[in-house]
Design a protein around this motif. Structure first.
Motif, PDB file in Angstrom:
ATOM      1  N   ASP A  54       0.865  -1.174   0.000  1.00 17.85           N
ATOM      2  CA  ASP A  54       0.000   0.000   0.000  1.00 17.85           C
ATOM      3  C   ASP A  54       0.908   1.231   0.000  1.00 17.85           C
ATOM      4  OD1 ASP A  54      -1.571   2.226   0.833  1.00 17.85           O
ATOM      5  OD2 ASP A  54      -3.103   0.851   1.539  1.00 17.85           O
ATOM      6  N   LEU A  61       0.742  -5.727   1.539  1.00 20.08           N
ATOM      7  CA  LEU A  61      -0.587  -6.324   1.486  1.00 20.08           C
ATOM      8  C   LEU A  61      -0.540  -7.828   1.241  1.00 20.08           C
ATOM      9  CD1 LEU A  61      -2.384  -3.610  -0.701  1.00 20.08           C
ATOM     10  CD2 LEU A  61      -2.363  -3.812   1.791  1.00 20.08           C
ATOM     11  N   LYS A  62       0.402  -8.261   0.394  1.00 17.96           N
ATOM     12  CA  LYS A  62       0.466  -9.684   0.062  1.00 17.96           C
ATOM     13  C   LYS A  62       1.810  -9.998  -0.593  1.00 17.96           C
ATOM     14  CE  LYS A  62      -1.448 -13.799  -0.261  1.00 17.96           C
ATOM     15  NZ  LYS A  62      -1.827 -14.563   0.930  1.00 17.96           N
ATOM     16  N   THR A  81     -11.317  -1.910  -8.437  1.00 15.82           N
ATOM     17  CA  THR A  81     -12.081  -2.816  -7.569  1.00 15.82           C
ATOM     18  C   THR A  81     -11.755  -4.277  -7.850  1.00 15.82           C
ATOM     19  OG1 THR A  81     -13.946  -2.847  -9.115  1.00 15.82           O
ATOM     20  CG2 THR A  81     -13.995  -1.188  -7.363  1.00 15.82           C
ATOM     21  N   PHE A  94      -9.133 -10.865  -7.580  1.00 16.99           N
ATOM     22  CA  PHE A  94      -9.278 -10.354  -6.221  1.00 16.99           C
ATOM     23  C   PHE A  94     -10.123  -9.088  -6.276  1.00 16.99           C
ATOM     24  CE2 PHE A  94      -5.176 -12.384  -6.789  1.00 16.99           C
ATOM     25  CZ  PHE A  94      -5.131 -13.305  -5.748  1.00 16.99           C
ATOM     26  N   GLU A  95     -10.918  -8.869  -5.242  1.00 23.01           N
ATOM     27  CA  GLU A  95     -11.804  -7.711  -5.215  1.00 23.01           C
ATOM     28  C   GLU A  95     -11.428  -6.771  -4.076  1.00 23.01           C
ATOM     29  OE1 GLU A  95     -15.814  -9.121  -5.109  1.00 23.01           O
ATOM     30  OE2 GLU A  95     -15.792  -9.815  -7.203  1.00 23.01           O
ATOM     31  N   ASN A  96     -11.511  -5.464  -4.350  1.00 25.03           N
ATOM     32  CA  ASN A  96     -11.257  -4.411  -3.365  1.00 25.03           C
ATOM     33  C   ASN A  96      -9.888  -4.543  -2.706  1.00 25.03           C
ATOM     34  OD1 ASN A  96     -13.920  -3.313  -3.753  1.00 25.03           O
ATOM     35  ND2 ASN A  96     -14.702  -5.012  -2.512  1.00 25.03           N
ATOM     36  N   ASN A  97      -8.905  -5.014  -3.477  1.00 27.76           N
ATOM     37  CA  ASN A  97      -7.517  -5.164  -3.015  1.00 27.76           C
ATOM     38  C   ASN A  97      -7.386  -6.041  -1.778  1.00 27.76           C
ATOM     39  OD1 ASN A  97      -6.393  -3.634  -5.094  1.00 27.76           O
ATOM     40  ND2 ASN A  97      -6.697  -1.712  -3.989  1.00 27.76           N
ATOM     41  N   ASN A  98      -8.308  -6.999  -1.646  1.00 31.51           N
ATOM     42  CA  ASN A  98      -8.196  -8.015  -0.599  1.00 31.51           C
ATOM     43  C   ASN A  98      -7.510  -9.230  -1.221  1.00 31.51           C
ATOM     44  OD1 ASN A  98      -8.421  -9.832   1.488  1.00 31.51           O
ATOM     45  ND2 ASN A  98     -10.657 -10.080   1.297  1.00 31.51           N
ATOM     46  N   ASN A 100      -6.008 -11.719   0.260  1.00 33.21           N
ATOM     47  CA  ASN A 100      -6.026 -12.953   1.051  1.00 33.21           C
ATOM     48  C   ASN A 100      -7.135 -13.886   0.615  1.00 33.21           C
ATOM     49  OD1 ASN A 100      -3.854 -12.247   2.817  1.00 33.21           O
ATOM     50  ND2 ASN A 100      -5.240 -10.794   3.835  1.00 33.21           N
ATOM     51  N   THR A 101      -8.076 -13.394  -0.188  1.00 24.25           N
ATOM     52  CA  THR A 101      -9.211 -14.209  -0.643  1.00 24.25           C
ATOM     53  C   THR A 101      -9.327 -14.109  -2.151  1.00 24.25           C
ATOM     54  OG1 THR A 101     -10.386 -13.776   1.417  1.00 24.25           O
ATOM     55  CG2 THR A 101     -11.679 -14.633  -0.434  1.00 24.25           C
TER      56      THR A 101
END
Length: 526
Positions: A54, A61-62, A81, A94-98, A100-101
């Protein structure tokens, strides 16, 4: 870390909206020879070599393990998004910069590359799968997140002869242009390998774009209107042609020393240029009226960019491509140099770019053909003279050209007239007419009693006489056979013009002799 090369990509401005503005990518190259890597329990390399940070907070973030050197970079939608990443035989979303999922997966065996569409939702994605063991390569279009089921794909286009592809979405995400390339031309005709151009629309339509001149495809660009595109192709001097969404040629710019094309942000001006190993000649065209505006020369340019206002052009000579005469120029599209900066001899220029602006900030202005005034002294380019051996230097110069240049040609059908044919089309038409005449003459020699009487002089040339046998069934068969033979003739003409035919089309051509024999038997009543 001692044995890794660190490569950083700061993505503040983005690349057509595909790289997030708030994410920092840090990628480490694979280990150098002699280095060792830890191995995780599943047998894969255990050291992450791709980190996403970020930018505002500096938080990681990952971290990912990225094995492939090609097509490794994640891609974002314009609103950031959705992020997509190519992993083995899948594209992970990946959605919304998440990170991990994994929100969604697109699975295709041996998927090699993908491109997200520009613009707002609904997002679309084009994926490429290379061919293997006689199976063709193909590109498919999907709408996110509808990936499952046999009819999930919006469109599909398969083709042979493709070691790699370049996929280009238009601005409205309604169609994709695919440049399919092979590394080696097996015919030996080209050093560049072979290239073919394919069109795929999101509504399912697809076509091969017929390029009338053989040779490499140097550049293909969409107009911002998404209703037309320009291709620069063919052995030098190269041709440049504008095509519509039916893949029909609209305007042919003829031939010239060019290898690149650049539409203005508003799509009303097109620059054809010859950079790299060419002299930097540019042609600035009004593509609404198809009129030439100016022909400036930007020698030794390694970079070109339109200003967001659609009026000014930036050209630059940058290192490491060229380490001498570094600098940049700002032009008006009418050919005037408005600003010039030369880097001192002890310095180098590595990058230069316009300040970005949102679409719609600058209104479209009427095109002017009169060069705007400038305070920068004009530099007349040195006239290039052809090499003359010593034995000819004191003799008169003869006007001879190595290449016969083709002039520009409007391909749009004029009101009240038929569509004009290109030189290649006229040549193929003459071949077709000669073949038909030879076949008819051969039939007349076989059956002089059945030779048709000459048509009156007033009969139009394109009128086709219908032979009747008196039996409706036989007449129907004759009509169908003639239709098939006509289709085969068209395929042969396309092959002669350089089109790469599909397998089923080649099989049709192989049946020509059998169809001709069957037609002759029916017409003779055998």
């Amino acid at each position: 870390m001692d044995h890794h090369i660190l490569q950083k990509a700061l993505c503040f401005q983005g690349n057509l909206g595909k790289i997030a503005k708030s994410i920092l990518l840090v990628r480490m190259a694979p280990c150098l020879p002699g280095a060792t890597e830890k191995t995780s329990k599943d047998g894969t390399a255990g050291i992450p070599n791709l980190q996403l940070y970020d930018v505002k907070t500096g938080t990681c973030l990952k971290s990912f393990i990225q094995k492939k050197m090609q097509n490794w970079c994640p891609s974002w939608s314009e609103d950031e998004t959705v992020c997509a990443r190519n992993v083995n035989n899948e594209v992970h979303f990946f959605e919304n910069n998440n990170f991990n999922t994994i929100a969604n997966k697109l699975h295709l065996q041996k998927i090699n590359d993908f491109v997200l569409s520009p613009g707002p939702q609904p997002y679309k994605v084009a994926v490429y799968v290379p061919g293997s063991k006689g199976a063709p390569s193909f590109v498919r279009l999907y709408q996110y997140p509808n990936f499952d089921g046999p009819h999930a794909a919006l469109a599909n286009k398969s083709f042979f002869k493709a070691d790699k592809v370049t996929m280009l979405w238009n601005k409205k995400a309604t169609a994709v242009l695919v440049i399919a390339s092979t590394d080696v031309d097996k015919t030996g005709a080209s050093y560049y390998g072979e290239q073919t151009l394919h069109y795929i629309a999101a509504n399912g339509e697809s076509a091969v774009v017929q390029l009338p001149k053989n040779g490499p495809i140097y550049d293909v660009v969409w107009n911002s209107s998404s209703t037309e595109f320009c291709a620069v192709y063919g052995f030098m001097p190269a041709k440049a042609t504008i095509f519509n969404l039916k893949c029909d040629p609209v305007f042919d710019f003829g031939t010239g020393p060019r290898n690149a094309a650049y539409y203005s942000p508003h799509g009303h001006i097109l620059v054809l240029a010859g950079f790299g190993n060419l002299r930097g000649q540019m042609e600035v065209w009004d593509v609404k009226n198809y009129k030439l505006i100016s022909k400036p020369v930007a020698s030794d340019s390694t970079y070109f960019a339109w200003c967001p206002d659609g009026e000014h052009i930036l050209t630059a000579t940058c290192a490491p491509r060229l380490r001498v005469n570094n600098g940049y120029k700002i032009w008006h599209y009418t050919g005037s140099v408005l600003h010039k900066y030369d880097v001192p001899s002890n310095g180098e220029l590595w990058q230069v770019s316009w300040q970005p602006f949102l679409d719609g900030i600058f209104p479209v202005k009427a095109i002017t053909y009169q060069a705007v005034p400038s305070d920068v002294p004009s530099e007349e380019p040195k006239a290039a003279t052809a090499y003359r051996p010593p034995a000819l230097r004191n003799k008169p110069i003869t006007n001879s050209k190595l290449h016969e240049e083709e002039p520009p040609q409007n391909m749009k059908p004029q009101a009240g007239s038929d569509k004009p044919l290109s030189k290649t089309a006229l040549k193929n038409q003459r071949k077709h007419e000669a073949k038909k005449a030879a076949k008819q003459e051969a039939r007349n020699e076989k059956s002089p009693d059945l030779a048709p009487t000459p048509a009156p002089q007033s009969t139009p040339r394109n009128t086709v006489s219908q032979s009747t046998s008196g039996d409706p069934e036989i007449d129907k068969k004759i009509k169908n056979l003639k239709k098939k033979l006509k289709a085969i003739e068209q395929l042969k003409e396309q092959a002669a013009a350089g089109k790469q035919l599909e397998k089923n089309q080649l099989e049709k051509i192989q049946k020509e002799k059998a169809l001709i024999q069957e037609l002759e038997d029916l017409e003779l009543g055998v």
